[in-house]
Structure formats: C-alpha cells, structure tokens
Design a protein around this motif. Structure first.
Motif, mmCIF file in Angstrom:
data_model
loop_
_atom_site.group_PDB
_atom_site.id
_atom_site.type_symbol
_atom_site.label_atom_id
_atom_site.label_comp_id
_atom_site.label_asym_id
_atom_site.label_seq_id
_atom_site.Cartn_x
_atom_site.Cartn_y
_atom_site.Cartn_z
ATOM 1 N N ALA A 30 0.820 -1.209 0.000
ATOM 2 C CA ALA A 30 0.000 0.000 0.000
ATOM 3 C C ALA A 30 0.851 1.256 0.000
ATOM 4 O O ALA A 30 0.453 2.291 -0.548
ATOM 5 N N ALA A 31 2.048 1.178 0.612
ATOM 6 C CA ALA A 31 2.917 2.359 0.679
ATOM 7 C C ALA A 31 3.255 2.875 -0.708
ATOM 8 O O ALA A 31 3.351 4.095 -0.927
ATOM 9 N N ARG A 32 3.424 1.977 -1.664
ATOM 10 C CA ARG A 32 3.747 2.394 -3.023
ATOM 11 C C ARG A 32 2.565 3.088 -3.694
ATOM 12 O O ARG A 32 2.748 4.018 -4.476
ATOM 13 N N VAL A 33 1.351 2.641 -3.352
ATOM 14 C CA VAL A 33 0.155 3.227 -3.965
ATOM 15 C C VAL A 33 -0.106 4.627 -3.430
ATOM 16 O O VAL A 33 -0.439 5.542 -4.179
ATOM 17 N N VAL A 34 0.054 4.810 -2.110
ATOM 18 C CA VAL A 34 -0.253 6.115 -1.502
ATOM 19 C C VAL A 34 0.985 6.997 -1.395
ATOM 20 O O VAL A 34 0.917 8.088 -0.821
#
Length: 427
Positions: free
Chosen positions: A267-271
C-alpha cells in the motif's frame, strides 16, 4: 485460466489500486492491537499509511470488541519476570523464619540480628512489589491516556460496524458451530477455545453482511496466520483460503487478504508513503497467530513423533510456567517460545531456573524465532544442569515451520533416553 480460477490469484497492481481507492479495507482486532507492540518509527509509519486510506477503512463490531477485551493484556505485557523475582523471596521468608524458630536462645543469632536479616529480605520483597505496583499504575495511566487508542479513534471515526442484536448473535453462533463441525473457514481451529471460540466466524459474518449491503472489492488485513484463514505451502502463507474468496463472491465481494506487514509494504507504493525495512520486520513480528500456529503445529508434530503423549498448556499460578508441558515415556518436557524481533539475551530468560523449580521436568526446550545470544544459551544450559534437566535451545529462521523444533524435540528425547531421566547427561 485466471477467469476460471480467480480465487487462486493475487490482485494485479491495477486491481490492488482499485481496492485501495474504491473498495473496503477491513482491520482485524490483532491489527488494531499491533501498534502497541511497535517502536515509535514503525508505529508512525503504520498510522501514516492508514490515515491516507481512512475513507476506505471499516471495522467489524466483533473486531472492535476483541480489541477492547485484549487491550489491557497487550499494554500490561507479561508477568513472568515479576513472578520469578517474587516467589523465591517469599519462599525464603518462610524457610528462614522456620529455621530461626530452631535457634531460640542462640548466642550468635540474637533477636536483634534476626530482625535485621528479616528486614533485608522484606525490603527486597517490597522493592518487587513497588516494581509490580508501578507497572499496574502505568497500566492504569496508559488505559486512561492512550495515544494509540486516540489515533485509532481519529482514523476510524464513523467506520465501525453495527452491533448485532442478541437474537442475531445467538443465531450466528449456531451457524458458527455447524461451520466448525464441517471445517468451514475461518475459525474452526479455535473450536477447543474456552473463550470467544466463535470470534473469527462472527467477524466473517459481520463482513458478509457489510458486503451484501454494499457489494465491491474487499481487502481483509489480519495477522492471524492459522490455516483456517490462509492457504499454506511449505510453511508459508500464499493467500487467503479459496473457500473465503468463493463465499464472499456469493454476496458480490471480490475478496483478498493480507497480513499487516505485507499490506503496508504494497500500500505504501500506492499512496506514496515510506515504510522502512526495519519497520516491516518489526511489524511482521506482531502477528498474533505466529506463536499460536507454532503451538498448534508443534502439538501435531510431537504427536507424530510420540503417539502416547499428554500435552498441556499450564496456567501460571505461583511463578513462571512453560508454554507447553509434554509428558512422554522418557519423562516430562517443558517447552518455552520466544518471538522477539531482537536477539534473545540472558535477561530475557532469567526466570527459567525458577520455572524449573515450579514445574518438575526432565527435559526443557527453548524455541526462538530469532537469534539467541551465547550467554543466554549458556544461562539455560547451566540453570537446567543445576536441576539435572536435559536442555536444548533451537533457533528457527522460518518460524512458521515446525521441522527444526520437531527435530530438536526428538534429539532431546533421545538424550533423555540415552542417559536416563535422573542420571548424568551431557550436551
């Protein structure tokens, strides 16, 4: 292939992004409790990512209830150290007082000397009580001024599922009982629990109702790694049980599932948020199912090695207790688990000698999911040696696999068998 067997596939990057932007992200109770076990950096990074996704988060009522039920225990931590300090002191007071009774009128041990000696021991007892009392005070303060809870309250405002009525809960527990009998996931591995054994099934039914009312993609974040939640291959989790994916599809949900560390990493890459490797390592250790999974699988492995054994989990009463007591033809074996992110030191296991006194055993196995310092290993071996107990320490890199533990347990039995339970033995 993908269209016909979609339940076996992980989401593509586009599908994953769709979940985070338009789906429902569900947090289990063990995820809500995880920040209490983290350092400042890992906790900050965790909340930062979740804050970015707050509009997509949702908490089943069952998960919230379990969070508040377990929160004091997580904040308080373990009592083994205090128990290990206090019991030998209180035992010493009883023994010394009895010995003093045999020395009435002794010219050296006068009444004045007797008072001085007892005062020193009682001062030590008072010091331990102050430590324990300070812990209780800190617990009370933490429960009243809880920064983790405050952050959850901000992020999850308006994101809590409704409480089922008593009638609905009774009906769901009847359904859960039948699901467990038929080994329908999730939760059936908890069927022997005395408390909240239907918790996982009730949570699942909460989620099913949520999706039935608003169909769409669903991402469940749970640190419970038991096989009634996850598919396993060679001791590793490879995705949710396909039964869960299929069942959720019947109410219009496209279901996926991850542990907290895996979710934060992706998720860190998406946000566009940062989460360090050190934080991910620490977060991965918060999986509340890790030790329970080890215990369940180890019980199975031991039963394969020794068909006629009795395995129990003692409840600490008068001091520290091992996690498992195994009674075999070769004698009684105590097993202790450690699941620390850092290396085990002698301070972490300084209670073992008191444990050996509280629970008579012929063999002892210390299992650690990480490294154990040479001094800590020597502490265990020497403490066991003083009690004439065979002992082994095992480190396991893949702490979802019981193979190394089972081999060490078998070696311990052979050691006990070869030297005799109460005879001299070597390491």
């Amino acid at each position: 292939m993908r269209a016909a067997f979609s339940e076996y596939y992980s989401p593509t990057d586009d599908e994953y992004q769709a979940i985070l932007t338009a789906g429902t992200i569900v947090l289990d109770a063990n995820v809500l409790l995880a920040p209490y076990k983290l350092g400042a950096d890992a906790r900050k990074q965790t909340f930062s990512i979740l804050e970015s996704l707050r509009d997509r988060l949702w908490i089943p009522y069952q998960a919230a209830w379990e969070f508040f039920e377990n929160r004091p225990n997580v904040i308080a931590g373990e009592d083994k150290v205090y128990q290990g300090l206090l019991k030998p002191l209180t035992d010493a007071i009883t023994k010394i007082e009895s010995h003093f009774d045999t020395l009435n009128g002794h010219p050296v041990v006068t009444d004045e000397e007797r008072v001085k000696i007892m005062r020193h021991i009682e001062d030590a007892v008072s010091s331990v009580h102050r430590l324990s009392g300070g812990r209780d005070g800190r617990l009370e303060d933490a429960l009243q001024v809880d920064l983790v809870l405050q952050q959850w309250e901000g992020i999850l405002a308006g994101r809590l599922g409704e409480q089922p009525s008593d009638e609905v809960r009774v009906e769901r527990e009847k359904i859960a009982e039948q699901r467990y009998l038929n080994k329908i996931p999730p939760g059936y591995l908890d069927s022997e629990k005395e408390f909240n054994k239907y918790g996982d099934a009730l949570l699942w039914m909460d989620l099913m109702e949520k999706v039935r009312a608003a169909p769409g993609p669903v991402l469940m974040i749970t640190n419970d790694v038991k096989e009634d939640w996850y598919r396993r291959q060679s001791g590793r989790t490879i995705g949710p049980r396909v039964e869960l994916v299929r069942e959720m599809a019947t109410v219009g949900g496209q279901y996926y599932q991850q542990r907290l560390a895996a979710f934060l990493q992706r998720a860190a890459r998406v946000v566009d948020k940062n989460v360090s490797e050190e934080s991910l390592e620490a977060i991965s250790r918060t999986s509340e199912g890790v030790e329970r999974t080890l215990l369940n699988r180890l019980v199975h492995e031991i039963s394969l090695i020794e068909s006629d054994v009795t395995i129990s989990q003692p409840i600490p009463n008068n001091g520290p207790a091992p996690d498992l007591i195994v009674t075999t033809h070769q004698g009684i074996v105590g097993i202790e688990f450690k699941n620390y992110a850092s290396k085990i030191t002698s301070r972490d296991i300084d209670y073992v000698e008191q444990m050996f006194s509280n629970y008579p055993m012929d063999g002892f196995l210390l299992v650690s999911s990480g490294a154990v310092s040479p001094v800590a290993t020597r502490t265990v071996v020497q403490a066991a040696g003083r009690k004439r107990i065979a002992a082994r320490v095992v480190e396991i890199n893949d702490f979802h696999s019981p193979d190394a533990i089972a081999q060490s347990f078998l070696s311990l039995l052979n050691q006990m068998r070869g030297h005799g339970i109460n005879k001299n033995w070597r390491y």
